[in-house]
Scaffold this active site. Structure first.
Site, PDB file in Angstrom:
ATOM      1  N   ASP A 124       1.208  -8.345   8.341  1.00 54.46           N
ATOM      2  CA  ASP A 124       1.102  -7.086   7.850  1.00 54.46           C
ATOM      3  C   ASP A 124      -0.151  -6.425   8.648  1.00 54.46           C
ATOM      4  OD1 ASP A 124       1.381  -6.125   4.829  1.00 54.46           O
ATOM      5  OD2 ASP A 124       0.025  -5.098   5.992  1.00 54.46           O
ATOM      6  N   ARG A 170       5.860   0.519   1.485  1.00 58.53           N
ATOM      7  CA  ARG A 170       7.152   0.127   1.235  1.00 58.53           C
ATOM      8  C   ARG A 170       7.328  -0.733  -0.037  1.00 58.53           C
ATOM      9  NH1 ARG A 170       9.689  -3.761   6.034  1.00 58.53           N
ATOM     10  NH2 ARG A 170       8.143  -5.215   5.178  1.00 58.53           N
ATOM     11  N   THR A 204      12.415  -3.802  -3.010  1.00 55.16           N
ATOM     12  CA  THR A 204      13.531  -3.208  -2.260  1.00 55.16           C
ATOM     13  C   THR A 204      13.437  -2.651  -0.710  1.00 55.16           C
ATOM     14  OG1 THR A 204      12.781  -0.747  -2.881  1.00 55.16           O
ATOM     15  CG2 THR A 204      13.919  -1.802  -4.455  1.00 55.16           C
ATOM     16  N   ASP A 233      -2.989  -4.958   6.232  1.00 57.00           N
ATOM     17  CA  ASP A 233      -3.914  -6.045   5.717  1.00 57.00           C
ATOM     18  C   ASP A 233      -4.943  -6.482   6.688  1.00 57.00           C
ATOM     19  OD1 ASP A 233      -3.152  -6.137   3.127  1.00 57.00           O
ATOM     20  OD2 ASP A 233      -1.511  -7.636   3.206  1.00 57.00           O
TER      21      ASP A 233
END
Ligand code: PRP
Ligand code: URA
Length: 215
Positions: free
Chosen positions: A206, A110, A114, A209
């Protein structure tokens, strides 16, 4: 498992074991090793529920006592498709349940500015059109990555597509339902909303991560 009344194709897995493990997964204090183990276990539990509709066929087995009629899977062909990279964490648990499944990979990230998905890799089983597909990714946030993955798979002949995510945002569900109306979405929880950075609230941070210890 109950269907989300707003969307009949969205199934929320409210099993107590799933909810318990999800709570530990969300905890900021859970380290990468336990996080990985939980993602694997949750994926396995989700696959158990998501395959409930698989057809059976009769067979005959001779037990030590007698011959009997029993049931086996009716030649179901499955493909597990992780969205790289966080989806990788869900593959092993599913393969333990369905060892004959093939694995395809869709590489998407991603764009942090944006929030649009960018494709960087795609390798699928040749007979993808004949398989029941389980796309796996821990997070359904804006839904851009999942909708793009469904689109790639469709362009390559995929027909029967299910999406397994650990946590979904309402925005992501809306996006997938809008663009991929025949895809069945399985999730452990529908969270509140997305924050300004496109992260799910409360979410778990995340997923990539935390799985791979990259931050
Ligand atoms: C995360 C996650 C999904 C995507 C969800 O991956 O694993 O693929 O974001 O967001 P979306 O619904 O808004 O598209 P990310 O792009 O961070 O890549 P990674 O798995 O390599 O960390
Ligand atoms: N990707 C993640 O890993 N977590 C989120 O909350 C949103 C997108």
């Amino acid at each position: 498992m109950k269907s989300n009344t707003q969307y009949p194709n969205v199934m929320v897995m409210d099993h107590p074991l799933i909810q318990h493990k999800l709570s530990i997964l969300r905890d900021v204090g859970t380290g990468a090793k336990v996080f990985r183990e939980l993602v694997k276990e949750l994926a396995m539990l989700m696959a158990f529920e998501a395959t409930r509709g698989f057809q059976l066929t009769e067979t005959t087995v001779t037990t030590p006592i007698t011959e009997t009629t029993t049931y086996v899977l009716a030649g179901k062909k499955v493909a597990v498709i992780p969205i790289l990279r966080a989806g990788l964490g869900m593959v092993e648990g599913i393969l333990e349940l369905i060892p004959a499944a093939r694995v395809g990979h869709v590489g998407l990230y991603r764009d942090p500015e944006t929030l649009q998905p960018v494709e960087y890799y795609c390798k699928l089983p040749e007979d993808i059109g004949e398989r029941d597909i389980l796309i796996v990714d821990p997070m359904l946030a804006t839904g851009g990555s999942a909708a793009a993955a469904v689109q790639f798979l469709r362009e390559r002949g995929a027909r029967s597509i299910n999406l397994l995510v650990l946590i979904a945002a309402p925005e992501g569900i809306e996006e997938v339902v809008k663009n991929c109306e025949d895809v069945c979405i399985y999730t452990c929880c529908v969270d509140s909303h997305l924050n300004d950075h496109g992260y799910i609230v409360p979410g778990l941070g995340d997923a990539g991560d935390r799985l791979f210890g990259t931050k």
